[in-house]
Design an enzyme around this catalytic site. Structure first.
Site, PDB file in Angstrom:
ATOM      1  N   GLY A 156      66.653  66.098  33.717  1.00  0.00           N
ATOM      2  CA  GLY A 156      66.757  65.275  32.521  1.00  0.00           C
ATOM      3  C   GLY A 156      68.136  65.375  31.896  1.00  0.00           C
ATOM      4  O   GLY A 156      68.760  64.362  31.556  1.00  0.00           O
ATOM      5  N   TYR A 157      68.614  66.600  31.756  1.00  0.00           N
ATOM      6  CA  TYR A 157      69.953  66.823  31.219  1.00  0.00           C
ATOM      7  C   TYR A 157      70.996  66.184  32.131  1.00  0.00           C
ATOM      8  O   TYR A 157      71.942  65.531  31.656  1.00  0.00           O
ATOM      9  CB  TYR A 157      70.195  68.327  31.111  1.00  0.00           C
ATOM     10  N   ALA A 158      70.820  66.345  33.435  1.00  0.00           N
ATOM     11  CA  ALA A 158      71.804  65.827  34.389  1.00  0.00           C
ATOM     12  C   ALA A 158      71.916  64.316  34.311  1.00  0.00           C
ATOM     13  O   ALA A 158      73.018  63.765  34.256  1.00  0.00           O
ATOM     14  CB  ALA A 158      71.443  66.265  35.808  1.00  0.00           C
ATOM     15  N   SER A 160      71.153  62.408  31.888  1.00  0.00           N
ATOM     16  CA  SER A 160      71.720  61.997  30.602  1.00  0.00           C
ATOM     17  C   SER A 160      73.242  62.108  30.632  1.00  0.00           C
ATOM     18  O   SER A 160      73.954  61.239  30.108  1.00  0.00           O
ATOM     19  CB  SER A 160      71.149  62.846  29.465  1.00  0.00           C
TER      20      SER A 160
END
Length: 274
Positions: A156-158, A160
Site C-alpha cells: 500500500g505504501y509502495a 502510494s
C-alpha cells in the site's frame, strides 16, 4: 546575513516531527516564513516556536489533509497570515499496512494509499490556483520506499509513493509554461518515529526484515540531507529538473553539475524500458 529564502512563504505538511520538522527548520533558518501543517497541534506548535525563537516567522495549522474543504480554508488562511505561498513541501504520510496482502487489514492498507495520495492531491489542488495566478511557485511531493523497486509487505505504501512520483511528473506537465514547477523527492532510508513504529510493531518484526537489515548495516540517512535538498529546490537550484525525482542521498553539487546530461538522457523519471 540574508538567507537564501528571504521573502518566501513555505508550507510543510507533516512538519511536526522527523523529516518534515528538519525541512521546516531549515527553510526557516534560510529566511522563509513557514506554515506547519499536521493533525497533531502540539508538535507543529513546538516547531513553529523553534522557528520563531530563531528570529523567523511561522504558523501552526492543525489540519486533516483528507478534508479538501478544510485544506482550502487552511491554505487561504496561511496566505492571509504569512503572505502568498511560494513553496509547498508535501511531506505528510503514513505506513501502517504491513504484511502480505492476504494477511494485512484491507482498511489499514487502503488508509496508507488514501492518506499519502489523496492528502497530497488535496494540498496541490488547493495551492496551484494561487501559484498559477502569480506565475510562480514550487511544489515537492515526498516519495520513498517502493518507488523504483519492489517493496514486499509494504504494498500500500509502495503504490502510494510510486503513484506520487508519476503524479508529480504529470501535474508538472499540466503546469507547463505557468511558472509553477513540481518535483518528487526521495529522502532516503531515515530512522524516524514512523520507521521505529513499524520496526517495533509485532507485524513489523515479522515482515520488515529488509529494513532492519539495512539499518543494522549502517544505512541511516540523516533527515538534514532532505532538508538541505528542500532548501536548494526552494531557492531554484534545481529548476531545470522539474518533473523529475531528486534524491537526498545524492551529492547535490554533482547533480547540479550534471543537470544538462540528466535532462538530455531523460533520467530520474519513471520509465518502462523495453
Amino acid at each position: 546575513m540574508a538567507g537564501r529564502l528571504d521573502g518566501q512563504v513555505a508550507i510543510v505538511t507533516g512538519g511536526g516531527r522527523g523529516i518534515g520538522r528538519e525541512i521546516a527548520l531549515a527553510l526557516g533558518r534560510e529566511g522563509a516564513a513557514v506554515a506547519l501543517v499536521a493533525r497533531t497541534s502540539a508538535e507543529i506548535e513546538a516547531v513553529a516556536g523553534e522557528i520563531a525563537a530563531g528570529g523567523g516567522r511561522a504558523a501552526a495549522e492543525p489540519l486533516d489533509l483528507l478534508d479538501a474543504a478544510a485544506v482550502a480554508d487552511s491554505f487561504a488562511r496561511i496566505a492571509d497570515t504569512l503572505g502568498p505561498v511560494d513553496f509547498l513541501m508535501n511531506n505528510a504520510g503514513t505506513f501502517t499496512g504491513i504484511g502480505p496482502i492476504w494477511e494485512v487489514d484491507p482498511a489499514t492498507w487502503w488508509r496508507d494509499v488514501e492518506t499519502n495520495v489523496r492528502g497530497t492531491f488535496n494540498a496541490c489542488r488547493a495551492i496551484v490556483p494561487a501559484m498559477r495566478a502569480r506565475r510562480r511557485g514550487r511544489i515537492v511531493n515526498m516519495v520513498g520506499g517502493g518507488t523504483a523497486i519492489a517493496f514486499p509487505h509494504g504494498t500500500g505504501y509502495a503504490i502510494s509513493k510510486v503513484g506520487l512520483a508519476r503524479f508529480s511528473e504529470s501535474i508538472d506537465a499540466e503546469l507547463a509554461d505557468t511558472g509553477v514547477l513540481v518535483f518528487a523527492m526521495d529522502p532516503g532510508l531515515v530512522r524516524t518515529a514512523m520507521t521505529e513504529y513499524q520496526l517495533q510493531s509485532d507485524v513489523g518484526q515479522r515482515w520488515l526484515s529488509r529494513i532492519k537489515d539495512r539499518f543494522a548495516a549502517g544505512a541511516n540517512l540523516s533527515p538534514t540531507r532532505a532538508a538541505a535538498l528542500a532548501v536548494d529546490v526552494a531557492a531554484g537550484r534545481f529548476d531545470a529538473m522539474h518533473g523529475r525525482l531528486l534524491r537526498a542521498a545524492d551529492d547535490r553539487d554533482a547533480v547540479a553539475d550534471s543537470i544538462d546530461t540528466i535532462v538530455a538522457q531523460d533520467r530520474q523519471v519513471l520509465r518502462i524500458v523495453s
